[in-house]
Design an enzyme around this catalytic site. Structure first.
Site, PDB file in Angstrom:
ATOM      1  N   ASP A  12       9.888   0.316   6.214  1.00  0.00           N
ATOM      2  CA  ASP A  12       9.234   0.480   4.779  1.00  0.00           C
ATOM      3  C   ASP A  12       8.895   1.376   5.027  1.00  0.00           C
ATOM      4  O   ASP A  12       9.472   2.747   6.060  1.00  0.00           O
ATOM      5  CB  ASP A  12       7.568  -0.366   5.720  1.00  0.00           C
ATOM      6  CG  ASP A  12       6.361  -0.684   4.704  1.00  0.00           C
ATOM      7  OD1 ASP A  12       6.216  -0.507   3.131  1.00  0.00           O
ATOM      8  OD2 ASP A  12       5.597   0.015   5.103  1.00  0.00           O
ATOM      9  N   SER A  13       8.075   2.083   3.310  1.00  0.00           N
ATOM     10  CA  SER A  13       7.539   3.421   3.767  1.00  0.00           C
ATOM     11  C   SER A  13       6.275   4.359   5.192  1.00  0.00           C
ATOM     12  O   SER A  13       6.755   5.580   4.711  1.00  0.00           O
ATOM     13  CB  SER A  13       7.211   3.546   2.380  1.00  0.00           C
ATOM     14  OG  SER A  13       5.506   3.397   2.627  1.00  0.00           O
ATOM     15  N   TYR A  44       6.143   5.516  -1.240  1.00  0.00           N
ATOM     16  CA  TYR A  44       7.298   5.265  -2.480  1.00  0.00           C
ATOM     17  C   TYR A  44       7.486   4.964  -3.465  1.00  0.00           C
ATOM     18  O   TYR A  44       7.916   5.001  -4.544  1.00  0.00           O
ATOM     19  CB  TYR A  44       8.219   3.655  -1.314  1.00  0.00           C
ATOM     20  CG  TYR A  44       8.873   4.121   0.097  1.00  0.00           C
ATOM     21  CD1 TYR A  44       9.621   5.229   0.241  1.00  0.00           C
ATOM     22  CD2 TYR A  44      10.237   3.173   0.629  1.00  0.00           C
ATOM     23  CE1 TYR A  44      10.082   5.634   1.554  1.00  0.00           C
ATOM     24  CE2 TYR A  44      10.850   2.966   1.466  1.00  0.00           C
ATOM     25  CZ  TYR A  44      10.945   4.001   1.941  1.00  0.00           C
ATOM     26  OH  TYR A  44      12.075   4.408   3.109  1.00  0.00           O
ATOM     27  N   GLY A  45       6.104   4.097  -3.664  1.00  0.00           N
ATOM     28  CA  GLY A  45       5.926   3.817  -5.205  1.00  0.00           C
ATOM     29  C   GLY A  45       5.832   4.435  -6.192  1.00  0.00           C
ATOM     30  O   GLY A  45       5.682   4.206  -7.492  1.00  0.00           O
ATOM     31  N   CYS A  75       8.489  -4.428   2.522  1.00  0.00           N
ATOM     32  CA  CYS A  75       8.671  -3.168   1.546  1.00  0.00           C
ATOM     33  C   CYS A  75       8.600  -3.589   0.154  1.00  0.00           C
ATOM     34  O   CYS A  75      10.107  -4.142  -0.108  1.00  0.00           O
ATOM     35  CB  CYS A  75       8.718  -1.576   1.811  1.00  0.00           C
ATOM     36  SG  CYS A  75       8.144  -0.080   0.821  1.00  0.00           S
ATOM     37  N   ASN A  76       8.344  -4.112  -1.346  1.00  0.00           N
ATOM     38  CA  ASN A  76       7.767  -4.409  -2.039  1.00  0.00           C
ATOM     39  C   ASN A  76       9.037  -3.368  -3.051  1.00  0.00           C
ATOM     40  O   ASN A  76      10.560  -3.628  -3.571  1.00  0.00           O
ATOM     41  CB  ASN A  76       7.158  -4.376  -2.536  1.00  0.00           C
ATOM     42  CG  ASN A  76       6.326  -5.932  -1.935  1.00  0.00           C
ATOM     43  OD1 ASN A  76       6.437  -7.485  -2.822  1.00  0.00           O
ATOM     44  ND2 ASN A  76       5.114  -5.823  -1.086  1.00  0.00           N
ATOM     45  N   THR A  77       8.442  -1.687  -2.803  1.00  0.00           N
ATOM     46  CA  THR A  77       9.057  -1.023  -3.554  1.00  0.00           C
ATOM     47  C   THR A  77      10.712  -0.994  -3.835  1.00  0.00           C
ATOM     48  O   THR A  77      11.371  -0.470  -3.649  1.00  0.00           O
ATOM     49  CB  THR A  77       7.956   0.086  -3.570  1.00  0.00           C
ATOM     50  OG1 THR A  77       6.300  -0.328  -3.316  1.00  0.00           O
ATOM     51  CG2 THR A  77       8.466   1.354  -4.742  1.00  0.00           C
ATOM     52  N   CYS A 186       2.160  -5.425  -2.009  1.00  0.00           N
ATOM     53  CA  CYS A 186       2.082  -4.121  -1.440  1.00  0.00           C
ATOM     54  C   CYS A 186       2.166  -4.492  -0.157  1.00  0.00           C
ATOM     55  O   CYS A 186       0.767  -4.467   0.134  1.00  0.00           O
ATOM     56  CB  CYS A 186       2.034  -3.495  -1.985  1.00  0.00           C
ATOM     57  SG  CYS A 186       2.119  -1.476  -0.751  1.00  0.00           S
ATOM     58  N   THR A 187       2.663  -4.200   1.195  1.00  0.00           N
ATOM     59  CA  THR A 187       2.600  -4.316   2.185  1.00  0.00           C
ATOM     60  C   THR A 187       1.327  -4.003   3.192  1.00  0.00           C
ATOM     61  O   THR A 187       1.274  -4.027   4.289  1.00  0.00           O
ATOM     62  CB  THR A 187       4.198  -4.319   3.336  1.00  0.00           C
ATOM     63  OG1 THR A 187       4.829  -3.496   3.411  1.00  0.00           O
ATOM     64  CG2 THR A 187       5.587  -5.751   2.612  1.00  0.00           C
ATOM     65  N   HIS A 188       1.705  -2.649   1.936  1.00  0.00           N
ATOM     66  CA  HIS A 188       0.093  -2.025   3.179  1.00  0.00           C
ATOM     67  C   HIS A 188      -1.526  -2.734   2.884  1.00  0.00           C
ATOM     68  O   HIS A 188      -2.216  -2.736   3.658  1.00  0.00           O
ATOM     69  CB  HIS A 188      -0.085  -0.235   2.572  1.00  0.00           C
ATOM     70  CG  HIS A 188       0.924   0.648   2.986  1.00  0.00           C
ATOM     71  ND1 HIS A 188       1.956   0.425   2.003  1.00  0.00           N
ATOM     72  CD2 HIS A 188       0.649   1.562   3.301  1.00  0.00           C
ATOM     73  CE1 HIS A 188       3.029   1.181   3.052  1.00  0.00           C
ATOM     74  NE2 HIS A 188       1.623   1.811   4.168  1.00  0.00           N
TER      75      HIS A 188
HETATM   76  N1  DGL Z   1       4.855  -1.422   1.576  1.00  0.00           N
HETATM   77  C1  DGL Z   1       5.105  -0.514   0.399  1.00  0.00           C
HETATM   78  C2  DGL Z   1       4.807  -2.341  -0.658  1.00  0.00           C
HETATM   79  O1  DGL Z   1       4.966  -3.010   0.020  1.00  0.00           O
HETATM   80  C3  DGL Z   1       5.467   0.512  -0.812  1.00  0.00           C
HETATM   81  C4  DGL Z   1       4.017   1.896  -0.295  1.00  0.00           C
HETATM   82  C5  DGL Z   1       4.385   2.952  -1.151  1.00  0.00           C
HETATM   83  O2  DGL Z   1       4.296   2.938  -1.867  1.00  0.00           O
HETATM   84  O3  DGL Z   1       5.397   3.167  -0.455  1.00  0.00           O
HETATM   85  O4  DGL Z   1       5.574  -1.643  -1.884  1.00  0.00           O
END
Ligand code: DGL
Length: 270
Positions: A12-13, A44-45, A75-77, A186-188
Protein backbone atom coordinates in the site's frame (compact mmCIF):
# COMPACT_ATOMS: atom_id res chain seq x y z
CA UNK A 1 10.94 -24.10 0.22
CA UNK A 2 8.05 -25.37 -1.91
CA UNK A 3 6.10 -22.83 -3.94
CA UNK A 4 3.06 -23.40 -1.68
CA UNK A 5 5.02 -22.20 1.35
CA UNK A 6 6.31 -19.09 -0.44
CA UNK A 7 5.04 -15.78 0.99
CA UNK A 8 2.29 -13.45 -0.21
CA UNK A 9 3.47 -9.93 -1.06
CA UNK A 10 1.13 -7.15 0.05
CA UNK A 11 1.58 -3.41 -0.41
CA UNK A 12 0.00 0.00 0.00
CA UNK A 13 1.10 3.63 -0.05
CA UNK A 14 1.50 3.35 3.74
CA UNK A 15 -0.10 1.64 6.72
CA UNK A 16 -3.62 1.49 5.22
CA UNK A 17 -3.03 -1.93 3.70
CA UNK A 18 -2.58 -3.33 7.20
CA UNK A 19 -6.38 -3.27 7.40
CA UNK A 20 -6.32 -5.80 4.54
CA UNK A 21 -3.31 -7.68 5.89
CA UNK A 22 -5.14 -8.41 9.13
CA UNK A 23 -8.08 -9.89 7.19
CA UNK A 24 -5.63 -12.08 5.23
CA UNK A 25 -3.99 -13.22 8.49
CA UNK A 26 -7.42 -14.04 9.97
CA UNK A 27 -8.62 -16.04 6.95
CA UNK A 28 -5.31 -17.60 5.90
CA UNK A 29 -3.24 -18.08 9.07
CA UNK A 30 -0.88 -20.55 7.36
CA UNK A 31 0.32 -17.97 4.84
CA UNK A 32 3.62 -16.14 5.37
CA UNK A 33 3.25 -12.43 4.66
CA UNK A 34 5.53 -9.69 3.31
CA UNK A 35 4.30 -6.10 3.54
CA UNK A 36 5.66 -2.95 1.92
CA UNK A 37 4.43 0.47 3.08
CA UNK A 38 5.45 3.00 0.43
CA UNK A 39 5.32 5.74 3.05
CA UNK A 40 8.06 7.75 1.33
CA UNK A 41 5.55 8.33 -1.48
CA UNK A 42 2.28 8.69 0.45
CA UNK A 43 -0.36 9.86 -0.35
CA UNK A 44 -0.99 8.09 -3.66
CA UNK A 45 -4.44 9.66 -3.79
CA UNK A 46 -3.18 13.01 -5.05
CA UNK A 47 -0.54 11.64 -7.48
CA UNK A 48 -0.77 10.86 -11.18
CA UNK A 49 -1.64 7.35 -12.42
CA UNK A 50 1.77 7.16 -14.18
CA UNK A 51 3.60 7.88 -10.94
CA UNK A 52 1.63 5.25 -9.03
CA UNK A 53 1.97 2.67 -11.81
CA UNK A 54 5.74 3.06 -11.63
CA UNK A 55 5.69 2.63 -7.85
CA UNK A 56 3.62 -0.55 -8.29
CA UNK A 57 6.23 -1.92 -10.71
CA UNK A 58 9.11 -1.15 -8.35
CA UNK A 59 7.40 -2.67 -5.31
CA UNK A 60 6.12 -5.74 -7.18
CA UNK A 61 9.64 -6.47 -8.44
CA UNK A 62 10.98 -6.11 -4.87
CA UNK A 63 8.40 -8.54 -3.47
CA UNK A 64 8.93 -11.06 -6.27
CA UNK A 65 12.69 -10.97 -5.65
CA UNK A 66 11.84 -12.05 -2.11
CA UNK A 67 9.96 -15.05 -3.43
CA UNK A 68 6.33 -13.86 -3.33
CA UNK A 69 3.96 -16.43 -4.90
CA UNK A 70 1.21 -13.84 -5.26
CA UNK A 71 0.59 -10.10 -4.87
CA UNK A 72 -2.14 -8.12 -3.15
CA UNK A 73 -2.52 -4.43 -3.97
CA UNK A 74 -3.98 -3.47 -0.60
CA UNK A 75 -4.82 -0.04 -1.94
CA UNK A 76 -7.76 1.13 -4.04
CA UNK A 77 -5.76 3.96 -5.59
CA UNK A 78 -2.86 1.70 -6.62
CA UNK A 79 -5.33 -0.79 -8.04
CA UNK A 80 -6.98 1.67 -10.42
CA UNK A 81 -3.57 2.88 -11.60
CA UNK A 82 -1.49 -0.29 -11.60
CA UNK A 83 -3.27 -3.64 -11.37
CA UNK A 84 -3.83 -4.13 -15.12
CA UNK A 85 -0.20 -3.34 -15.80
CA UNK A 86 1.05 -5.85 -13.19
CA UNK A 87 -1.27 -8.56 -14.51
CA UNK A 88 0.09 -7.95 -18.00
CA UNK A 89 3.66 -8.05 -16.77
CA UNK A 90 3.18 -11.22 -14.69
CA UNK A 91 0.45 -13.21 -16.43
CA UNK A 92 1.03 -16.39 -14.39
CA UNK A 93 0.99 -14.68 -11.00
CA UNK A 94 -2.08 -14.40 -8.77
CA UNK A 95 -2.56 -10.62 -8.44
CA UNK A 96 -5.44 -9.36 -6.28
CA UNK A 97 -6.53 -5.75 -6.46
CA UNK A 98 -9.35 -3.97 -4.70
CA UNK A 99 -12.14 -1.58 -5.50
CA UNK A 100 -14.75 0.32 -3.49
CA UNK A 101 -17.60 -1.99 -2.44
CA UNK A 102 -20.23 -0.50 -4.75
CA UNK A 103 -22.00 -3.78 -5.46
CA UNK A 104 -22.69 -4.79 -1.83
CA UNK A 105 -23.54 -1.19 -0.93
CA UNK A 106 -26.08 -0.94 -3.77
CA UNK A 107 -27.67 -4.16 -2.50
CA UNK A 108 -27.69 -2.96 1.13
CA UNK A 109 -29.08 0.59 0.86
CA UNK A 110 -32.67 1.17 1.87
CA UNK A 111 -32.79 4.90 1.10
CA UNK A 112 -31.32 4.26 -2.36
CA UNK A 113 -28.48 6.69 -1.65
CA UNK A 114 -24.92 5.44 -1.16
CA UNK A 115 -21.92 7.53 -0.14
CA UNK A 116 -18.34 6.79 -1.16
CA UNK A 117 -15.38 8.07 0.83
CA UNK A 118 -12.20 7.52 -1.19
CA UNK A 119 -9.13 9.24 -2.56
CA UNK A 120 -9.29 11.77 -5.37
CA UNK A 121 -7.36 9.32 -7.60
CA UNK A 122 -9.84 6.49 -7.08
CA UNK A 123 -12.92 8.66 -7.60
CA UNK A 124 -11.54 10.28 -10.77
CA UNK A 125 -10.61 6.97 -12.40
CA UNK A 126 -12.29 5.35 -15.40
CA UNK A 127 -12.30 2.08 -13.43
CA UNK A 128 -14.49 3.64 -10.75
CA UNK A 129 -16.84 5.11 -13.39
CA UNK A 130 -17.15 1.64 -14.92
CA UNK A 131 -17.90 0.17 -11.49
CA UNK A 132 -20.77 2.65 -11.04
CA UNK A 133 -22.12 1.89 -14.52
CA UNK A 134 -22.06 -1.81 -13.76
CA UNK A 135 -23.48 -1.98 -10.25
CA UNK A 136 -25.08 1.32 -9.31
CA UNK A 137 -27.65 1.99 -12.02
CA UNK A 138 -30.55 1.65 -9.55
CA UNK A 139 -29.13 3.79 -6.75
CA UNK A 140 -27.79 7.30 -6.36
CA UNK A 141 -24.11 7.45 -5.49
CA UNK A 142 -22.60 10.51 -3.84
CA UNK A 143 -18.81 10.63 -3.85
CA UNK A 144 -16.54 12.41 -1.41
CA UNK A 145 -12.76 12.73 -1.86
CA UNK A 146 -10.97 13.07 1.48
CA UNK A 147 -7.63 14.87 0.97
CA UNK A 148 -5.57 15.04 4.16
CA UNK A 149 -7.23 12.13 5.92
CA UNK A 150 -4.62 9.55 4.90
CA UNK A 151 -1.85 11.79 6.23
CA UNK A 152 -3.58 11.98 9.64
CA UNK A 153 -3.88 8.20 9.78
CA UNK A 154 -0.23 7.82 8.73
CA UNK A 155 0.65 10.08 11.67
CA UNK A 156 -1.22 7.70 14.00
CA UNK A 157 -3.85 10.33 14.70
CA UNK A 158 -7.05 8.31 14.67
CA UNK A 159 -9.17 10.30 17.10
CA UNK A 160 -7.97 13.87 17.78
CA UNK A 161 -10.30 16.86 17.49
CA UNK A 162 -8.57 17.81 14.22
CA UNK A 163 -9.16 14.39 12.67
CA UNK A 164 -12.74 14.38 13.95
CA UNK A 165 -13.41 17.83 12.43
CA UNK A 166 -11.87 16.83 9.10
CA UNK A 167 -13.86 13.60 8.96
CA UNK A 168 -17.07 15.36 9.94
CA UNK A 169 -16.51 17.85 7.11
CA UNK A 170 -16.34 14.94 4.66
CA UNK A 171 -19.19 12.87 6.04
CA UNK A 172 -21.79 15.57 6.83
CA UNK A 173 -22.59 16.30 3.15
CA UNK A 174 -23.16 12.58 2.54
CA UNK A 175 -25.58 12.35 5.46
CA UNK A 176 -27.34 15.50 4.24
CA UNK A 177 -27.88 13.78 0.87
CA UNK A 178 -29.66 10.91 2.64
CA UNK A 179 -26.94 8.23 2.44
CA UNK A 180 -27.65 5.26 4.69
CA UNK A 181 -24.67 3.25 3.43
CA UNK A 182 -21.12 4.55 3.35
CA UNK A 183 -18.36 2.82 1.42
CA UNK A 184 -14.89 3.11 2.92
CA UNK A 185 -13.12 3.18 -0.44
CA UNK A 186 -9.58 3.54 0.86
CA UNK A 187 -7.76 0.95 2.94
CA UNK A 188 -6.64 3.56 5.48
CA UNK A 189 -10.21 4.38 6.48
CA UNK A 190 -11.12 1.19 8.42
CA UNK A 191 -8.69 2.45 11.08
CA UNK A 192 -10.94 5.45 11.73
CA UNK A 193 -14.14 3.41 11.73
CA UNK A 194 -14.58 3.85 15.51
CA UNK A 195 -14.37 7.64 15.07
CA UNK A 196 -16.70 7.55 12.07
CA UNK A 197 -19.20 5.52 14.11
CA UNK A 198 -19.45 8.40 16.57
CA UNK A 199 -20.28 10.81 13.71
CA UNK A 200 -23.02 8.89 11.90
CA UNK A 201 -26.32 7.45 13.13
CA UNK A 202 -26.40 3.73 14.02
CA UNK A 203 -28.70 3.15 11.06
CA UNK A 204 -25.89 4.01 8.63
CA UNK A 205 -23.91 0.96 7.43
CA UNK A 206 -20.15 1.23 6.91
CA UNK A 207 -18.79 -1.13 4.26
CA UNK A 208 -15.19 -1.97 3.41
CA UNK A 209 -13.57 -4.65 1.29
CA UNK A 210 -10.68 -6.12 3.31
CA UNK A 211 -12.44 -9.42 4.05
CA UNK A 212 -13.58 -9.80 0.42
CA UNK A 213 -10.01 -9.29 -0.77
CA UNK A 214 -8.79 -12.03 1.59
CA UNK A 215 -11.47 -14.38 0.21
CA UNK A 216 -10.48 -13.57 -3.37
CA UNK A 217 -6.84 -14.30 -2.53
CA UNK A 218 -7.90 -17.63 -1.00
CA UNK A 219 -9.83 -18.51 -4.18
CA UNK A 220 -6.92 -17.69 -6.50
CA UNK A 221 -4.39 -19.63 -4.40
CA UNK A 222 -6.74 -22.59 -4.11
CA UNK A 223 -7.32 -22.70 -7.89
CA UNK A 224 -3.57 -22.86 -8.43
CA UNK A 225 -2.96 -25.35 -5.58
CA UNK A 226 -0.86 -22.72 -3.85
CA UNK A 227 -2.48 -22.58 -0.39
CA UNK A 228 0.23 -23.04 2.26
CA UNK A 229 0.11 -25.88 4.78
CA UNK A 230 1.94 -23.71 7.31
CA UNK A 231 3.06 -22.94 9.85
CA UNK A 232 3.45 -19.35 8.68
CA UNK A 233 6.75 -17.56 9.24
CA UNK A 234 6.59 -14.18 11.06
CA UNK A 235 5.36 -11.37 8.81
CA UNK A 236 8.09 -9.10 7.44
CA UNK A 237 7.65 -5.36 6.95
CA UNK A 238 9.39 -2.68 4.88
CA UNK A 239 8.83 1.06 4.64
CA UNK A 240 10.18 3.57 2.13
CA UNK A 241 9.46 6.35 4.64
CA UNK A 242 10.08 6.84 8.32
CA UNK A 243 10.68 3.30 9.63
CA UNK A 244 10.72 4.15 13.39
CA UNK A 245 7.39 6.00 13.01
CA UNK A 246 5.92 2.97 11.28
CA UNK A 247 7.23 0.69 14.03
CA UNK A 248 5.07 2.54 16.58
CA UNK A 249 2.08 2.47 14.27
CA UNK A 250 2.49 -1.21 13.60
CA UNK A 251 1.96 -2.06 17.24
CA UNK A 252 -1.24 0.01 17.19
CA UNK A 253 -2.64 -1.13 13.85
CA UNK A 254 -1.30 -4.67 13.45
CA UNK A 255 -1.26 -5.59 17.13
CA UNK A 256 2.29 -6.96 17.19
CA UNK A 257 5.68 -5.37 17.39
CA UNK A 258 7.97 -6.00 14.48
CA UNK A 259 11.14 -4.62 13.00
CA UNK A 260 10.56 -2.40 9.96
CA UNK A 261 13.22 -2.74 7.33
CA UNK A 262 14.11 0.20 5.18
CA UNK A 263 13.03 0.17 1.59
CA UNK A 264 15.32 3.08 0.62
CA UNK A 265 17.58 0.96 -1.53
CA UNK A 266 14.90 0.65 -4.17
CA UNK A 267 13.43 4.14 -4.08
CA UNK A 268 12.78 5.10 -7.69
CA UNK A 269 12.98 8.57 -9.18
CA UNK A 270 9.47 8.57 -10.57
N1 DGL B 1 -4.77 3.32 1.03
C1 DGL B 1 -4.92 3.79 -0.28
C2 DGL B 1 -6.25 3.42 -0.90
O1 DGL B 1 -6.81 2.41 -0.58
C3 DGL B 1 -4.54 5.20 -0.66
C4 DGL B 1 -4.02 6.14 0.31
C5 DGL B 1 -3.21 7.25 -0.32
O2 DGL B 1 -3.78 8.24 -0.80
O3 DGL B 1 -2.00 7.07 -0.36
O4 DGL B 1 -6.72 4.10 -1.76
Amino acid sequence: MSQREAPIGVFDSGVGGLSVLREIRALLPNESLLYVADSGHVPYGEKSPDYIRERCRVIAAFLLERGAKGLVLACNTATVAGVADLREQYPQLPVVGMEPAVKPAAAATRTGVVGVLATTGTLKSAKFAALLDRFASDVRVVTQPCPGLVERIEAGDLSSDETRAMLYGYVAPLLAEGCDTLILGCTHYPFIKPLLRTLVPDSVSLIDTGAAVARQLQRLLDERKLLADGPARPAQFWSSGNAPQMENLLTLLWGEQSLIQSFDNIKSDC
